[in-house]
Design a protein around this motif. Structure first.
Motif, PDB file in Angstrom:
ATOM      1  N   LEU A 220       0.834  -1.190   0.000  1.00  0.00           N
ATOM      2  CA  LEU A 220       0.000   0.000   0.000  1.00  0.00           C
ATOM      3  C   LEU A 220       0.872   1.243   0.000  1.00  0.00           C
ATOM      4  O   LEU A 220       1.964   1.252   0.565  1.00  0.00           O
ATOM      5  N   ARG A 221       0.380   2.295  -0.592  1.00  0.00           N
ATOM      6  CA  ARG A 221       1.129   3.546  -0.661  1.00  0.00           C
ATOM      7  C   ARG A 221       0.298   4.675  -0.071  1.00  0.00           C
ATOM      8  O   ARG A 221      -0.882   4.799  -0.374  1.00  0.00           O
ATOM      9  N   PRO A 222       0.905   5.548   0.748  1.00  0.00           N
ATOM     10  CA  PRO A 222       0.162   6.708   1.245  1.00  0.00           C
ATOM     11  C   PRO A 222      -0.044   7.725   0.134  1.00  0.00           C
ATOM     12  O   PRO A 222       0.779   7.856  -0.773  1.00  0.00           O
ATOM     13  N   VAL A 280     -10.353  24.387  -2.903  1.00  0.00           N
ATOM     14  CA  VAL A 280     -10.187  22.978  -2.534  1.00  0.00           C
ATOM     15  C   VAL A 280     -11.371  22.576  -1.671  1.00  0.00           C
ATOM     16  O   VAL A 280     -11.653  23.222  -0.657  1.00  0.00           O
ATOM     17  N   HIS A 281     -12.043  21.514  -2.077  1.00  0.00           N
ATOM     18  CA  HIS A 281     -13.180  20.998  -1.316  1.00  0.00           C
ATOM     19  C   HIS A 281     -12.792  19.884  -0.361  1.00  0.00           C
ATOM     20  O   HIS A 281     -13.486  19.659   0.633  1.00  0.00           O
ATOM     21  N   GLN A 282     -11.745  19.166  -0.674  1.00  0.00           N
ATOM     22  CA  GLN A 282     -11.307  18.058   0.184  1.00  0.00           C
ATOM     23  C   GLN A 282      -9.805  17.954   0.125  1.00  0.00           C
ATOM     24  O   GLN A 282      -9.202  18.095  -0.950  1.00  0.00           O
ATOM     25  N   LEU A 283      -9.200  17.708   1.292  1.00  0.00           N
ATOM     26  CA  LEU A 283      -7.757  17.528   1.384  1.00  0.00           C
ATOM     27  C   LEU A 283      -7.520  16.572   2.540  1.00  0.00           C
ATOM     28  O   LEU A 283      -7.719  16.940   3.702  1.00  0.00           O
ATOM     29  N   ALA A 284      -7.153  15.336   2.246  1.00  0.00           N
ATOM     30  CA  ALA A 284      -7.084  14.309   3.290  1.00  0.00           C
ATOM     31  C   ALA A 284      -5.980  13.321   2.985  1.00  0.00           C
ATOM     32  O   ALA A 284      -5.724  12.991   1.822  1.00  0.00           O
ATOM     33  N   ASP A 285      -5.319  12.869   4.060  1.00  0.00           N
ATOM     34  CA  ASP A 285      -4.356  11.772   3.956  1.00  0.00           C
ATOM     35  C   ASP A 285      -5.113  10.457   3.854  1.00  0.00           C
ATOM     36  O   ASP A 285      -6.043  10.202   4.638  1.00  0.00           O
ATOM     37  N   GLU A 286      -4.725   9.625   2.900  1.00  0.00           N
ATOM     38  CA  GLU A 286      -5.336   8.314   2.731  1.00  0.00           C
ATOM     39  C   GLU A 286      -4.251   7.287   2.462  1.00  0.00           C
ATOM     40  O   GLU A 286      -3.097   7.636   2.213  1.00  0.00           O
TER      41      GLU A 286
END
Length: 670
Positions: A220-222, A280-286
């Motif tokens: 998996l990659r961040p 920007v509407h969304q900015l999240a670490d996944e």
């Protein structure tokens, strides 16, 4: 535990096998995920394990293959696709029917309904359930017999985030009590978040068998998930800055206005968007996908990918943990409020709060020293925060409060009883209104036919009471009984409630005897109701003259009952052999149309002796006296069989029974 060895499906023409030499283990007390993209062979592997599909290989459930387990439903709880049940059956009726088949008390249905949260929907029909409720019912069916092993195919498919968390909580609770859980999924993050071990399939072959932590670290990659109406412009700017700074950053265009940025952080992406006045509407670490080949490839923008190829640094525990409980995707909304960070636990250093980025152009507002960010919205709505919520790893010990409740275990199981299949068949037949509607239609058609025959005249009294014109091969009551008998096995194959037990409708003699008994009782009731209704209608319309009982009513009743029950049994056996209700009814109609002329022609030959004097000859052979005047009853039965219709029906039933037994032996040999 589950041990699968060399699972290989049969190849179809020029196509390779869907599963090719797959071997793995799923240990007790742990949750194992079978991961793969759509078409990777996950469902085929499960079907091979459960002996629902022909192929090579063997699977042991606690040391025994499934066909060696006396009661498979008590060992393995299965959920494959939607719940296989009649859409008109109620939720509670479906579970009570399965309770009778599994030999567990009927109150077990109410216990599992309470656990899965379907008590308020227990009277709903299966066909009216939503996808999430159907998943809950499928889990209730799997837990009904208190099995040790759960095998689930895409259990969280099309479920909301909350329903998925509940379902995986149930699976975790089952594993915490020593059970074995194996589920399939196409989502790498879902497998890493909820499983202890991940088995990865690709094009039908095993490519990895790892612990969840190793899987997250190596496969998996961040990434940074970005949602913006100016996604193309932001992607170009990010790629340009990466080339200028000589950094390895990959920007992938997703569907719509979404971006996936690999090799960067929320802060860097937010700074770039802020400097260039990009909303920007969304900015999240996944946690990203497994790279190329994992599911459907996204639309890549070659302009937005950095040209310089530099290897990524080895992921650390902080950046590669797949167990981040990411909030569900929401509709795009500007982030205009500040979000709080997670509270640090005792003895843990608090993490510095990330500086929030404004979604619109304007000067930055510095965070006053010593002040904390106050949550202004629900954390579940915080789809745009860069700080993920924290959840425990599956390998960590979970408190009982964190686990979903399970139904109480079955401490005492009832001994095998011949009444178990009979209870199952009674609940199956009475759980839907098909039989009642068919019976009502037969009574109405029979009454109208009787009135029509009485109006025309020249119809013998027995045929008038049976509503049997000479132009029809069978009376309505016999056709209705045959149709009800065909439903007994036809509905089993159309809505296979027992399919998860053995892969098809079990061809056990107990189940066959139960279906024959129930169909005979139904046919007998239908025969008496038809004659009674016809006689009552004739009395009301034409008076007592046409409603009189014939003088030889005893022999006529025996013939009538034998005809109706024989048609019902012919429908049961034919539907069980050909696996279709239509085939069962066709076999019933074929008896007077095809078999009766052949028997009638054979009875005209000189080699066939009549049945007259049969009881006397039988008594001379066995040298015994029949008690209670048995010769009379035996003579009546012989006369019924000697008739063309009776002989044809007897021969047909014998042939169908032999064919059913042969197919049963053949399936057991396989």
């Amino acid at each position: 535990m589950i041990q699968a060895f060399g699972l290989t499906s049969n190849a179809r023409k020029e196509h390779p096998p869907a599963v090719d030499d797959v071997s793995f283990e799923a240990r007790a007390g742990r949750v194992t995920a079978l991961l793969g993209a759509p078409g990777a062979g996950k469902t085929a592997a499960l079907r091979l394990m459960l002996e629902l599909q022909q192929g090579r290989g063997i699977t042991y459930f606690r040391g025994r293959p499934l066909h060696r387990i006396a009661h498979p439903s008590r060992e393995v709880g299965v959920l494959l696709g939607d719940v296989p049940g009649h859409p008109a059956r109620s939720v509670r009726g479906h579970l009570r029917m399965l309770c009778a088949a599994a030999g567990v008390p009927a109150r077990r249905a109410d216990e599992v309904l309470e656990v899965v949260g379907l008590v308020s929907l227990r009277d709903e029909r299966l066909g009216s359930l939503a996808r999430g409720m159907d998943r809950r019912l499928g889990l209730a069916c799997a837990l009904l017999s208190d099995p040790h092993t759960l095998v689930l195919d895409e259990p969280a498919d099309a479920l909301s985030a909350r329903e998925s968390r509940w379902l995986y909580g149930m699976l975790r609770a089952h594993a915490a009590q020593g059970g074995t859980v194996l589920f399939t999924t196409a989502e790498p993050k879902e497998a890493a978040r909820h499983a202890d071990r991940v088995v990865t399939l690709e094009q039908g072959r095993l490519v990895a068998d790892q612990e969840a932590g190793d899987f997250a670290r190596t496969r998996l990659r961040p990434r940074v998930a970005v949602r913006s109406p100016h996604a193309a412009r932001l992607a170009a700017l990010l790629a340009k800055e990466a080339r200028t700074a000589h950094r390895s950053v990959e920007v992938v265009r997703e569907d719509g206005n979404r971006l996936s940025v690999y090799g960067s952080t929320c802060a860097d992406v937010g700074d770039t968007a802020f400097r260039h006045d990009i909303l920007v509407h969304q900015l999240a670490d996944e946690i990203g996908d497994m790279g190329p080949g994992a599911g459907a490839p996204p639309n890549r923008d070659p302009e937005a990918v950095a040209e310089r190829r530099v290897s990524y640094p080895p992921p650390t525990a902080e950046t590669s943990s797949p167990l981040t409980d990411l909030p569900p995707a929401r509709s795009p909304q500007p982030l205009t409020t500040a979000l709080t960070t997670a509270e640090p636990s005792a003895g843990e250093e608090p993490e510095p709060a990330a500086e929030p980025h404004a979604a619109t152009a304007g000067p930055r507002t510095p965070n006053p020293a010593g002040s904390r960010l106050v949550p202004l919205i629900d954390p579940e709505e915080a789809a745009g925060t860069c700080i993920p919520a924290r959840v425990p790893r599956p390998s960590q010990a979970l408190t009982p409060a964190a686990l979903s409740p399970l139904p109480p275990p079955i401490s005492v199981r009832s001994a095998p009883s011949p009444l178990r299949p009979l209870r199952y068949e009674l609940r199956r037949a009475t759980g839907v209104g098909t039989g009642f509607l068919t019976g009502a239609a037969v009574l109405v058609v029979s009454a109208l036919t009787t009135l029509l025959l009485a109006r025309i005249g020249h119809t013998p009294q027995p045929r008038l009471l049976a509503a049997w014109p000479r132009e029809l091969p069978l009376p309505p009551a016999a056709l209705g009984a045959g149709l009800l008998g065909a439903f007994a096995f036809g509905d089993e194959f159309r809505h296979p409630a027992l399919a998860a037990d053995r892969g098809t409708v079990p061809r056990r003699m107990g189940l066959l005897v139960a279906k024959l008994l129930v169909s005979a009782a139904t046919a007998l009731l239908l025969a008496f109701l038809t004659v009674g209704c016809d006689a009552e209608v004739l009395y009301l319309v034409y008076g007592r003259e046409l409603s009189q009982v014939p003088a030889d009513w005893l022999s006529m009743s025996a013939s009538w009952i034998g005809l109706v029950i024989g048609c019902a049994w012919a429908g049961v056996l034919a539907a069980g052999i050909f696996r279709s209700t239509t085939a069962g009814l066709a076999a019933v109609v074929a008896v007077p149309v095809l078999v009766v002329p052949l028997v009638h022609k054979a009875l005209e030959g000189p080699v066939v002796r009549t049945a007259e004097g049969f009881p006397l000859r039988l008594r001379k052979v066995f040298l015994l006296q029949w008690p209670f005047g048995g010769e009379r009853y035996l003579s009546a039965a012989a006369r019924v069989i000697a008739q063309p219709v009776g002989g044809a029906l007897t021969l047909s039933l014998a042939a169908l029974l032999c064919a059913y037994l042969l197919t049963t032996l053949r399936s057991r040999v396989r």
